[in-house]
Motif scaffolding. Structure first.
Motif, short mmCIF file in Angstrom:
data_model
loop_
_atom_site.label_atom_id
_atom_site.label_comp_id
_atom_site.label_asym_id
_atom_site.label_seq_id
_atom_site.Cartn_x
_atom_site.Cartn_y
_atom_site.Cartn_z
N LEU A 108 -27.25 9.07 29.71
CA LEU A 108 -27.10 10.46 29.28
C LEU A 108 -28.40 11.15 28.87
N PRO A 109 -29.28 10.54 28.10
CA PRO A 109 -30.52 11.26 27.75
C PRO A 109 -31.35 11.66 28.98
N PHE A 110 -31.37 10.81 30.00
CA PHE A 110 -32.10 11.14 31.22
C PHE A 110 -31.42 12.29 31.96
N ALA A 111 -30.09 12.27 32.01
CA ALA A 111 -29.33 13.32 32.67
C ALA A 111 -29.50 14.66 31.94
N ARG A 112 -29.46 14.62 30.63
CA ARG A 112 -29.63 15.85 29.84
C ARG A 112 -30.99 16.48 30.12
N GLU A 113 -32.02 15.67 30.15
CA GLU A 113 -33.39 16.18 30.40
C GLU A 113 -33.49 16.77 31.80
N GLU A 114 -32.90 16.11 32.77
CA GLU A 114 -32.99 16.58 34.15
C GLU A 114 -32.25 17.90 34.35
N ILE A 115 -31.05 18.02 33.78
CA ILE A 115 -30.31 19.29 33.87
C ILE A 115 -31.10 20.41 33.20
N SER A 116 -31.62 20.15 32.01
CA SER A 116 -32.40 21.17 31.29
C SER A 116 -33.61 21.60 32.12
N SER A 117 -34.27 20.65 32.73
CA SER A 117 -35.45 20.95 33.55
C SER A 117 -35.08 21.80 34.76
N LEU A 118 -34.01 21.44 35.46
CA LEU A 118 -33.59 22.21 36.63
C LEU A 118 -33.25 23.64 36.26
N VAL A 119 -32.50 23.81 35.18
CA VAL A 119 -32.07 25.15 34.75
C VAL A 119 -33.28 25.99 34.36
N THR A 120 -34.20 25.40 33.62
CA THR A 120 -35.40 26.13 33.20
C THR A 120 -36.28 26.49 34.40
N LYS A 121 -36.46 25.57 35.32
CA LYS A 121 -37.25 25.85 36.53
C LYS A 121 -36.58 26.91 37.40
N GLY A 122 -35.26 27.05 37.26
CA GLY A 122 -34.53 28.07 37.99
C GLY A 122 -34.65 29.45 37.37
N GLY A 123 -35.38 29.57 36.25
CA GLY A 123 -35.61 30.86 35.63
C GLY A 123 -34.65 31.22 34.51
N PHE A 124 -33.85 30.26 34.08
CA PHE A 124 -32.86 30.52 33.03
C PHE A 124 -33.29 29.88 31.72
N PRO A 125 -32.70 30.34 30.61
CA PRO A 125 -33.04 29.71 29.32
C PRO A 125 -32.63 28.23 29.31
N GLN A 126 -33.31 27.48 28.49
CA GLN A 126 -33.05 26.05 28.38
C GLN A 126 -31.58 25.79 28.11
N LEU A 127 -31.02 24.79 28.78
CA LEU A 127 -29.63 24.40 28.58
C LEU A 127 -29.62 23.02 27.95
N LEU A 128 -29.06 22.94 26.77
CA LEU A 128 -28.98 21.66 26.07
C LEU A 128 -27.54 21.16 26.09
N ILE A 129 -27.34 19.99 26.65
CA ILE A 129 -26.01 19.38 26.70
C ILE A 129 -25.81 18.60 25.41
N ALA A 130 -24.69 18.86 24.76
CA ALA A 130 -24.37 18.17 23.50
C ALA A 130 -24.12 16.68 23.77
N PRO A 131 -24.32 15.86 22.76
CA PRO A 131 -24.01 14.43 22.92
C PRO A 131 -22.54 14.25 23.32
N ILE A 132 -22.28 13.17 24.03
CA ILE A 132 -20.93 12.87 24.51
C ILE A 132 -20.52 11.51 23.96
N ASN A 133 -19.33 11.44 23.42
CA ASN A 133 -18.80 10.19 22.89
C ASN A 133 -18.02 9.50 24.01
N PHE A 134 -18.72 8.69 24.81
CA PHE A 134 -18.08 8.03 25.94
C PHE A 134 -17.01 7.03 25.50
N GLU A 135 -17.17 6.46 24.32
CA GLU A 135 -16.17 5.51 23.83
C GLU A 135 -14.85 6.23 23.57
N SER A 136 -14.92 7.40 22.97
CA SER A 136 -13.71 8.17 22.71
C SER A 136 -13.03 8.57 24.01
N VAL A 137 -13.80 9.02 24.98
CA VAL A 137 -13.26 9.40 26.29
C VAL A 137 -12.60 8.19 26.94
#
Length: 154
Positions: A108-137
């Motif tokens: 997840l930390p790697f995925a969050r960074e990559e999504i944020s980077s893509l969105v920012t490079k696309g000209g949009f404000p930084q997108l931060l994905i909240a932590p996910i509780n995979f155990e609960s899911v």
């Protein structure tokens, strides 16, 4: 009497398997006044065994984000963050828990960074994905499966 060893999870490799970014309304959307888009987030975890001994698995965390405003898609970013993991577990329950909870937590930390980077490079404000509780899911999915499998008494 056989002694149960605690399950072990070793990371062998973490890598970006696929990434895509689309901004179908650009450049016009950048001329609009302040945007407060609606963000949809979709996450999926998959895994597959990649050796004959049943110790090495590729686990893929797919993250898709779509931003819309007034039914117009501002952007769509999708990544497949993957890893190769060595899993040593004496029983299937521990193995599945590691594949569906332990490995995605590491990716997840790697995925969050990559999504944020893509969105920012696309000209949009930084997108931060909240932590996910995979155990609960995972526990919710197992409970739902158990409920579906149990016979209904009428």
């Amino acid at each position: 009497m056989a002694e149960n060893k605690p399950p072990r999870l070793n990371v062998r490799k973490i890598y970006l398997k696929d990434a895509s970014f689309e901004s179908p309304g650009s450049p016009g959307i950048f001329l609009q006044a302040a945007m407060q888009p609606h963000i949809d987030l979709s996450i999926d975890v998959s895994h597959r065994q990649i050796d004959d001994d049943g110790k090495f698995y590729e686990v893929t965390l797919q993250v898709t984000t779509t931003a819309t405003k007034d039914e117009q898609t501002l952007f769509l970013a999708e990544i497949h963050q993957a890893g190769i993991f060595e899993i040593n577990a004496d029983d299937d329950d521990h193995q599945e828990l590691l594949l569906r909870v332990g490995c995605p937590n590491m990716l997840l930390p790697f995925a969050r960074e990559e999504i944020s980077s893509l969105v920012t490079k696309g000209g949009f404000p930084q997108l931060l994905i909240a932590p996910i509780n995979f155990e609960s899911v995972y526990r919710q999915e197992r409970a739902a499966m158990a409920e579906e499998a149990s016979p209904t008494i009428q």
